[in-house]
Design an enzyme around this catalytic site. Structure first.
Site, short mmCIF file in Angstrom:
data_model
loop_
_atom_site.label_atom_id
_atom_site.label_comp_id
_atom_site.label_asym_id
_atom_site.label_seq_id
_atom_site.Cartn_x
_atom_site.Cartn_y
_atom_site.Cartn_z
N LYS A 169 0.83 -1.21 0.00
CA LYS A 169 0.00 0.00 0.00
C LYS A 169 0.86 1.26 0.00
O LYS A 169 0.63 2.19 -0.77
CB LYS A 169 -0.90 0.02 1.25
CG LYS A 169 -1.63 1.33 1.45
CD LYS A 169 -2.41 1.37 2.75
CE LYS A 169 -1.66 1.96 3.90
NZ LYS A 169 -1.54 3.43 3.92
N ASN A 170 1.86 1.28 0.90
CA ASN A 170 2.64 2.51 1.06
C ASN A 170 3.57 2.77 -0.12
O ASN A 170 4.25 3.80 -0.13
CB ASN A 170 3.41 2.49 2.38
CG ASN A 170 2.47 2.75 3.56
OD1 ASN A 170 1.29 3.05 3.36
ND2 ASN A 170 2.98 2.62 4.77
N ARG A 214 -3.97 9.46 3.70
CA ARG A 214 -2.82 10.34 3.94
C ARG A 214 -2.00 10.53 2.65
O ARG A 214 -1.49 11.60 2.38
CB ARG A 214 -1.96 9.67 5.04
CG ARG A 214 -0.62 10.24 5.26
CD ARG A 214 -0.48 11.33 6.25
NE ARG A 214 -1.66 11.88 6.84
CZ ARG A 214 -1.70 13.05 7.47
NH1 ARG A 214 -0.61 13.78 7.58
NH2 ARG A 214 -2.80 13.50 7.99
N ASP A 245 -5.17 7.44 8.55
CA ASP A 245 -5.24 6.91 9.92
C ASP A 245 -5.03 8.03 10.93
O ASP A 245 -4.18 8.91 10.74
CB ASP A 245 -4.13 5.87 10.13
CG ASP A 245 -4.48 4.52 9.53
OD1 ASP A 245 -5.69 4.21 9.44
OD2 ASP A 245 -3.56 3.81 9.14
N ASP A 252 4.42 0.82 11.94
CA ASP A 252 3.34 -0.02 11.40
C ASP A 252 3.40 -1.47 11.90
O ASP A 252 2.41 -2.19 11.87
CB ASP A 252 3.38 -0.02 9.87
CG ASP A 252 2.88 1.30 9.29
OD1 ASP A 252 2.46 2.17 10.07
OD2 ASP A 252 2.91 1.45 8.05
C1 UD1 Z 1 4.02 6.99 6.33
C2 UD1 Z 1 3.11 5.80 6.15
C3 UD1 Z 1 2.64 5.26 7.49
C4 UD1 Z 1 3.80 5.00 8.40
C5 UD1 Z 1 4.71 6.23 8.47
C6 UD1 Z 1 5.99 6.00 9.26
C7 UD1 Z 1 2.00 6.23 4.06
C8 UD1 Z 1 0.72 6.56 3.38
N1 UD1 Z 1 1.95 6.19 5.39
O1 UD1 Z 1 3.25 8.04 6.91
O2 UD1 Z 1 1.96 4.03 7.26
O3 UD1 Z 1 3.31 4.70 9.68
O4 UD1 Z 1 5.10 6.63 7.15
O5 UD1 Z 1 6.71 4.93 8.74
O6 UD1 Z 1 3.01 5.95 3.46
N2 UD1 Z 1 6.53 14.62 10.67
C9 UD1 Z 1 6.67 15.96 10.97
N3 UD1 Z 1 6.50 16.87 9.98
C10 UD1 Z 1 6.22 16.50 8.70
C11 UD1 Z 1 6.09 15.13 8.40
C12 UD1 Z 1 6.24 14.22 9.41
O7 UD1 Z 1 6.92 16.33 12.12
O8 UD1 Z 1 6.10 17.38 7.83
C13 UD1 Z 1 6.70 13.61 11.73
C14 UD1 Z 1 5.39 12.90 12.05
O9 UD1 Z 1 4.62 13.60 12.98
C15 UD1 Z 1 5.89 11.58 12.59
C16 UD1 Z 1 7.16 11.32 11.78
O10 UD1 Z 1 7.55 12.59 11.26
O11 UD1 Z 1 6.26 11.74 13.94
C17 UD1 Z 1 7.00 10.32 10.67
O12 UD1 Z 1 6.04 10.77 9.73
P1 UD1 Z 1 6.14 10.38 8.21
O13 UD1 Z 1 7.34 9.52 7.99
O14 UD1 Z 1 6.02 11.61 7.40
O15 UD1 Z 1 4.86 9.48 8.03
P2 UD1 Z 1 3.79 9.54 6.87
O16 UD1 Z 1 4.46 9.80 5.57
O17 UD1 Z 1 2.65 10.40 7.31
#
Ligand code: UD1
Length: 445
Positions: free
Chosen positions: A49-50, A120, A144, A334
């Site tokens: 999925k990701n 997301r 989520d 995850d």
């Molecule tokens: C993606 C995955 C999700 C997985 C996560 C971490 C998808 C659709 N989702 O989510 O399943 O759990 O990676 O492996 O691929 N953060 C910030 N600022 C930002 C972006 C992120 O502070 O601009 C922080 C978030 O709050 C979190 C951490 O960085 O604490 C990780 O987030 P991120 O890696 O961006 O996760 P997603 O891409 O949302």
């Protein structure tokens, strides 16, 4: 330290006949799990999925036809397909796992709320739209609910490349006549921020460097597809990505096989670990799962690489383990609900620390309804293994936690009824069918 006990009184949550009838009378689909095992046979791991959602969004970067194979049959693919259709990309299934997307150049840069709100990964259209068409108007993405999921790193990276970004409570409006290459150091190795900056850099003038880039295998998959499309990327698989901007019109549509899903693979390993048995998890890629395989092994699970995947054998009883979630190559957040479910029936006490999404513990209350002994305090959970769980009515709070509840149900006496399974459908390709194929007593009603 003051622990907040969330351990629920076991009796208070047993599925009484009345509650069961109520649950059954409700029309929304549910998954029913009965104590199962030992599991046997083999299970094929579907596409990730990701990865697939980001690959699909990348079709906005260049005109042409994209054919994706190994596409998982999950609801999020349909949602991303609907979003791309609304933006002007034509989508057509060529087979059960083969999807064609055609970008004929007539693209809208306004992403409709109803599509963006559901997942997301909808935020991944931002980079491609901005770099190719100079503008993107998009609502705050859904997905989520793990508590706060900021996108400040996406935004500051794009601003550093010359984009103007206006934000209000409803949406994000980004525009740039031309993006320019920049040196961007991420303060956290965010998956989404890395992907958006990476795709935005494809047509930026000059070279963009992303330091402390996320290294998840799904980002490697996206980079490999972009390179096949004609992009110039160095450092694939490392934390320093260097993207040399290309001329618009120089990239093309491609055929691409989606990488296999390491989280779904980990789910089937957890199922065997909990229910017992000896199973081949076909298509699992051990090189993408090193840390989680080490954890499973510490817990007593025997895992042997094979020509096409992994052979998994459960121990008599699992041993509890401690772990902390971290960006790749650490233990992915995850995987956490699966490891917590395993700890809950292990011998001993395990302490789990969540470092990515502090709000990602909502499913623990549900596991406690099954008789698990878990206390949480802030971003830590202490899990004291019990001999067995007891079936109850539980609710899936998100994709991975929903799957973990199904897996936990395999070790529960009686019946576990899981509702809100639309969350599971978002990311799992036929979880029920695959588990049943291994001999588990799991049905969908
Ligand atoms: C993606 C995955 C999700 C997985 C996560 C971490 C998808 C659709 N989702 O989510 O399943 O759990 O990676 O492996 O691929 N953060 C910030 N600022 C930002 C972006 C992120 O502070 O601009 C922080 C978030 O709050 C979190 C951490 O960085 O604490 C990780 O987030 P991120 O890696 O961006 O996760 P997603 O891409 O949302």
């Amino acid at each position: 330290m003051r622990w907040r006990a969330v351990k629920a009184g076991v009796r208070g949550f047993r599925l009484t006949a009345g509650a069961y009838l109520n649950a059954m009378n409700n029309q929304s689909p549910r998954i029913i799990v009965r104590r199962s095992g030992p599991l046997s046979g083999n299970v094929q791991v579907p596409g990730a999925k990701n990865s697939v959602l980001k690959l699909m969004a990348a079709s906005l970067l260049a005109e042409g036809e994209y054919v994706f194979t190994n596409v998982p049959a999950i609801a999020d693919v349909d949602t991303m397909s609907d979003l791309l259709t609304a933006l002007g990309v034509k989508s057509k299934w060529l087979g059960p796992h083969e999807l064609s997307l055609t970008n004929s150049g007539n693209i809208s840069t306004e992403a409709p709320f109803e599509n963006v709100d559901k997942i997301r990964a909808s935020i991944n259209v931002l980079g491609p739209l901005l770099t190719h068409y100079g503008q993107a108007l998009i609502n705050w993405p859904g997905g989520d609910d793990f508590g706060g999921r900021p996108i400040d790193l996406h935004i500051s990276g794009l601003q550093k490349m010359g984009a103007t970004i206006e934000q209000n409570l409803l949406n994000i409006n980004a525009y740039a006549k031309e993006l320019r290459g920049a040196e961007i150091e991420l303060s956290f190795a965010s998956v989404g921020a890395t992907e958006n900056i990476l795709t935005a850099a494809i047509y930026a003038k000059g070279t963009t460097v992303i330091d402390n880039a996320a290294r998840e295998p799904e980002i490697g998959d996206l980079c490999n597809m972009l390179v096949a499309m004609g992009a110039q990327i160095e450092g694939i698989g490392t934390s320093r990505l260097m993207i040399h901007g290309s001329k618009k019109g120089s990239l093309r549509g491609v055929r691409h096989a989606v990488i296999n899903d390491r989280v779904q693979a980990a789910t089937y390993i957890a199922a065997v670990a909990i229910a017992g048995g000896d199973v081949q998890v076909r298509g699992a890629r051990p090189e993408h799962m090193e840390m989680v395989i080490n954890k499973y092994t510490q817990m007593g699970v025997s895992i042997y690489p094979q020509r096409d995947g992994l052979r998994v054998m459960a121990p008599e009883r699992l041993s509890a383990t401690d772990f902390a979630t971290l960006p790749y190559p650490g233990i992915a957040t995850d995987y956490k609900p699966l490891l917590v479910a395993m700890n809950s029936v292990s011998n001993g006490v395990g302490i789990v620390t969540e470092n990515l999404f502090p709000g990602r513990f909502r499913y623990i209350e549900e596991l406690c309804k099954l008789g698990a002994d878990i206390r949480i305090d802030g971003h830590h959970a202490v899990i004291k293994g019990v001999d067995h769980l007891i079936g109850a009515a539980v609710t899936a709070p998100d994709i991975r936690a929903g799957a973990a509840l199904v897996v936990a149900g395999l070790a529960a006496h009686g019946e576990t009824v899981i509702s809100e399974i639309h969350h599971i459908d978002r990311g799992y390709d036929d979880l029920v069918g695959r588990l049943s194929g291994l001999g588990a007593d799991v049905t969908r009603v």
